[in-house]
Design an enzyme around this catalytic site. Sequence first.
Site, PDB file in Angstrom:
ATOM      1  CG  LEU A  59       5.605 -15.828   7.369  1.00 39.94           C
ATOM      2  CD1 LEU A  59       5.564 -17.032   8.299  1.00 39.94           C
ATOM      3  CD2 LEU A  59       6.905 -15.769   6.600  1.00 39.94           C
ATOM      4  CG  ASP A  60       3.360 -17.079   0.950  1.00 39.52           C
ATOM      5  OD1 ASP A  60       3.625 -18.018   1.741  1.00 39.52           O
ATOM      6  OD2 ASP A  60       3.948 -16.927  -0.127  1.00 39.52           O
ATOM      7  CG  LEU A  61      -2.532 -18.660   2.158  1.00 38.54           C
ATOM      8  CD1 LEU A  61      -3.570 -18.999   1.091  1.00 38.54           C
ATOM      9  CD2 LEU A  61      -3.143 -18.739   3.542  1.00 38.54           C
ATOM     10  CG  HIS A  63       7.635 -19.726   1.152  1.00 44.82           C
ATOM     11  ND1 HIS A  63       6.974 -20.366   0.128  1.00 44.82           N
ATOM     12  CD2 HIS A  63       8.420 -20.667   1.729  1.00 44.82           C
ATOM     13  CE1 HIS A  63       7.336 -21.625   0.083  1.00 44.82           C
ATOM     14  NE2 HIS A  63       8.207 -21.832   1.041  1.00 44.82           N
TER      15      HIS A  63
END
Length: 139
Positions: free
Chosen positions: A14-16, A19
């Site tokens: 995941l990103d920040l 997602h």
Amino acid sequence: MPHTTRIKVRGYHLDLYSHVNNARYLEFLEEARWTLFEERADLPRYMASGLALIVVNINIDYRYPATMGDGLIIESSVKSISHRSAVIHQRVVLAGKDTLVAEADVTLVAFDGKANKAVPISGELKTVLESMQVPATVE
């Protein structure tokens, strides 16, 4: 029928924004291509021969954000074969749903490591790639 590979989204994907990070999709797609060739071709023999399929272009469209815990199914099939390249079409969908997460066209060339150059797609390699094609459907 396209080849399928299942992947579960983990926290480290995941990103920040919680997602799946766009770069991770490239890894998911690569995992699916490796699995496709492991299951439908004699991959160790090709690798020992010095012949490899090298990615030269990837076009990817992101359609829906996948999040932690999602199950993804990656469908892979050969879309087209020309004299010097082949295109693998890959779709990423949410498991158990008809939600398209991403899709990509990945262009490959045959590369002869001994000669250090791209070579035509022919013979047994072409036959293997043709066996991975899915017939077009008429709508």
